[in-house]
Design a protein around this motif. Structure first.
Motif, PDB file in Angstrom:
ATOM      1  N   PRO A  33       0.759  -1.100  -0.152  1.00 62.55           N
ATOM      2  CA  PRO A  33       0.114  -0.170  -0.030  1.00 62.55           C
ATOM      3  C   PRO A  33       1.008   1.196   0.027  1.00 62.55           C
ATOM      4  N   PRO A  34       0.193   2.414  -0.345  1.00 63.53           N
ATOM      5  CA  PRO A  34       1.301   3.597  -0.576  1.00 63.53           C
ATOM      6  C   PRO A  34       1.902   3.893   0.811  1.00 63.53           C
ATOM      7  N   ALA A  35       2.982   4.270   1.013  1.00 62.13           N
ATOM      8  CA  ALA A  35       3.462   4.354   2.288  1.00 62.13           C
ATOM      9  C   ALA A  35       2.909   5.857   2.902  1.00 62.13           C
ATOM     10  N   PRO A  36       2.668   5.499   4.225  1.00 60.48           N
ATOM     11  CA  PRO A  36       1.995   6.740   4.879  1.00 60.48           C
ATOM     12  C   PRO A  36       3.143   7.935   5.135  1.00 60.48           C
ATOM     13  N   LYS A  37       2.836   9.174   4.871  1.00 62.88           N
ATOM     14  CA  LYS A  37       3.585  10.260   5.226  1.00 62.88           C
ATOM     15  C   LYS A  37       4.299   9.997   6.562  1.00 62.88           C
ATOM     16  N   LYS A  38       5.653  10.180   6.379  1.00 59.93           N
ATOM     17  CA  LYS A  38       6.340  10.013   7.753  1.00 59.93           C
ATOM     18  C   LYS A  38       6.426  11.256   8.556  1.00 59.93           C
ATOM     19  N   LYS A  39       6.156  11.225   9.785  1.00 64.60           N
ATOM     20  CA  LYS A  39       6.035  12.450  10.620  1.00 64.60           C
ATOM     21  C   LYS A  39       7.057  12.417  11.551  1.00 64.60           C
ATOM     22  N   ASN A  40       7.644  13.534  11.702  1.00 60.43           N
ATOM     23  CA  ASN A  40       8.779  13.517  12.791  1.00 60.43           C
ATOM     24  C   ASN A  40       8.015  13.991  14.069  1.00 60.43           C
ATOM     25  N   VAL A  41       8.069  12.956  15.262  1.00 59.88           N
ATOM     26  CA  VAL A  41       7.315  13.199  16.287  1.00 59.88           C
ATOM     27  C   VAL A  41       8.354  13.076  17.507  1.00 59.88           C
ATOM     28  N   CYS A  42       8.120  13.851  18.343  1.00 55.17           N
ATOM     29  CA  CYS A  42       9.381  14.124  19.479  1.00 55.17           C
ATOM     30  C   CYS A  42       8.728  12.881  20.274  1.00 55.17           C
ATOM     31  N   GLY A  43       9.999  12.249  20.824  1.00 58.27           N
ATOM     32  CA  GLY A  43       9.628  10.965  21.505  1.00 58.27           C
ATOM     33  C   GLY A  43       9.335  11.428  23.176  1.00 58.27           C
ATOM     34  N   SER A  44       9.782  12.705  23.345  1.00 57.85           N
ATOM     35  CA  SER A  44       9.670  13.005  24.720  1.00 57.85           C
ATOM     36  C   SER A  44       8.108  13.822  24.865  1.00 57.85           C
ATOM     37  N   CYS A  45       7.695  14.731  24.130  1.00 59.53           N
ATOM     38  CA  CYS A  45       6.370  15.375  24.521  1.00 59.53           C
ATOM     39  C   CYS A  45       5.483  15.198  23.327  1.00 59.53           C
ATOM     40  N   GLY A  46       5.927  14.602  22.267  1.00 60.56           N
ATOM     41  CA  GLY A  46       4.909  14.118  21.112  1.00 60.56           C
ATOM     42  C   GLY A  46       4.535  14.839  20.180  1.00 60.56           C
ATOM     43  N   ALA A  47       5.338  16.221  20.275  1.00 61.18           N
ATOM     44  CA  ALA A  47       5.016  17.326  19.197  1.00 61.18           C
ATOM     45  C   ALA A  47       5.386  17.108  17.899  1.00 61.18           C
ATOM     46  N   GLU A  48       4.476  17.067  16.819  1.00 59.16           N
ATOM     47  CA  GLU A  48       4.734  16.685  15.629  1.00 59.16           C
ATOM     48  C   GLU A  48       5.405  17.997  14.650  1.00 59.16           C
ATOM     49  N   PHE A  49       6.469  17.553  13.754  1.00 57.94           N
ATOM     50  CA  PHE A  49       7.013  18.751  12.930  1.00 57.94           C
ATOM     51  C   PHE A  49       7.073  18.158  11.671  1.00 57.94           C
ATOM     52  N   GLU A  50       6.919  18.995  10.668  1.00 59.45           N
ATOM     53  CA  GLU A  50       6.962  18.780   9.029  1.00 59.45           C
ATOM     54  C   GLU A  50       8.397  18.052   8.819  1.00 59.45           C
ATOM     55  N   LYS A  51       9.318  18.838   9.332  1.00 57.32           N
ATOM     56  CA  LYS A  51      10.864  18.390   8.932  1.00 57.32           C
ATOM     57  C   LYS A  51      11.587  17.839   9.998  1.00 57.32           C
ATOM     58  N   ALA A  52      12.426  17.024   9.521  1.00 58.48           N
ATOM     59  CA  ALA A  52      13.050  16.165  10.553  1.00 58.48           C
ATOM     60  C   ALA A  52      14.109  17.348  11.593  1.00 58.48           C
ATOM     61  N   LEU A  53      14.111  17.439  12.876  1.00 60.97           N
ATOM     62  CA  LEU A  53      14.906  18.201  13.723  1.00 60.97           C
ATOM     63  C   LEU A  53      15.854  17.464  14.281  1.00 60.97           C
ATOM     64  N   LYS A  54      16.872  18.138  14.730  1.00 60.99           N
ATOM     65  CA  LYS A  54      17.850  17.508  15.582  1.00 60.99           C
ATOM     66  C   LYS A  54      17.427  17.665  17.147  1.00 60.99           C
ATOM     67  N   PHE A  55      16.709  18.633  17.170  1.00 66.49           N
ATOM     68  CA  PHE A  55      16.079  18.868  18.624  1.00 66.49           C
ATOM     69  C   PHE A  55      14.627  19.483  18.508  1.00 66.49           C
ATOM     70  N   CYS A  56      13.698  18.996  19.366  1.00 62.90           N
ATOM     71  CA  CYS A  56      12.487  19.290  19.510  1.00 62.90           C
ATOM     72  C   CYS A  56      12.287  20.872  19.796  1.00 62.90           C
ATOM     73  N   GLY A  57      11.305  21.153  18.774  1.00 65.51           N
ATOM     74  CA  GLY A  57      11.012  22.885  18.765  1.00 65.51           C
ATOM     75  C   GLY A  57      10.199  23.182  20.042  1.00 65.51           C
ATOM     76  N   GLU A  58       9.603  22.106  20.656  1.00 62.86           N
ATOM     77  CA  GLU A  58       8.792  22.257  21.704  1.00 62.86           C
ATOM     78  C   GLU A  58       9.474  22.416  23.054  1.00 62.86           C
ATOM     79  N   CYS A  59      10.067  20.985  23.409  1.00 68.68           N
ATOM     80  CA  CYS A  59      10.724  20.709  24.579  1.00 68.68           C
ATOM     81  C   CYS A  59      12.153  20.826  24.431  1.00 68.68           C
ATOM     82  N   GLY A  60      12.837  20.837  23.379  1.00 71.45           N
ATOM     83  CA  GLY A  60      14.315  20.877  23.270  1.00 71.45           C
ATOM     84  C   GLY A  60      15.313  19.846  23.318  1.00 71.45           C
TER      85      GLY A  60
END
Ligand SMILES: [Zn+2]
Length: 135
Positions: free
Chosen positions: A101-128
């Motif tokens: 099946p078509p691959a679902p769009k991969k999301k970048n979710v912070c493992g600590s606070c669960g915030a979602e980001f469009e781009k892959a980040l080194k550090f969470c923009g919410e909790c850092g």
């Protein structure tokens, strides 16, 4: 030479090239050759041989024994070809059934606070906290 002539010639050549490119691109793809085409051809030729055999038998050109032996041989070949066609058809059907099946769009979710980001980040923009590559 008049530079405008060269320019015109270049433009003309470009136009022709462009038109040819478009034409080439729009050409329909050639029909895919059936992978069991040669098997179908063999099947047809066996049927033909069987017909010839019956024809000769009716004309008394063949003895009963020769006729039966040849017929059996051709029928064996035919069964083999039919089995091969089935096998190829089954093989072709397989990859279509297991198409992923078509691959679902991969999301970048912070493992600590669960915030979602469009781009892959080194550090969470919410909790850092540092973010892994996991979805
Ligand atoms: Zn976070």
């Amino acid at each position: 030479m008049d530079p405008s002539l060269i320019f015109g010639a270049l433009l003309g050549a470009g136009m022709i090239g462009f038109l040819l490119f478009i034409r080439f691109k729009d050409l329909p793809k050639p029909a895919p050759v059936s992978p069991f085409l040669h098997l179908e051809e063999r099947k047809a030729s066996i049927y033909e041989n069987l017909r010839d055999l019956q024809f000769e038998y009716r004309l008394d050109k063949l003895s009963d024994r020769d006729y039966q032996a040849s017929k059996l041989q051709l029928q064996k070949e035919l069964a083999h070809v039919m089995a091969e066609i089935d096998r190829v058809k089954a093989e072709l059907g397989q990859p279509l059934k297991v198409a992923p099946p078509p691959a679902p769009k991969k999301k970048n979710v912070c493992g600590s606070c669960g915030a979602e980001f469009e781009k892959a980040l080194k550090f969470c923009g919410e909790c850092g906290k540092p973010m892994g590559q996991t979805s």
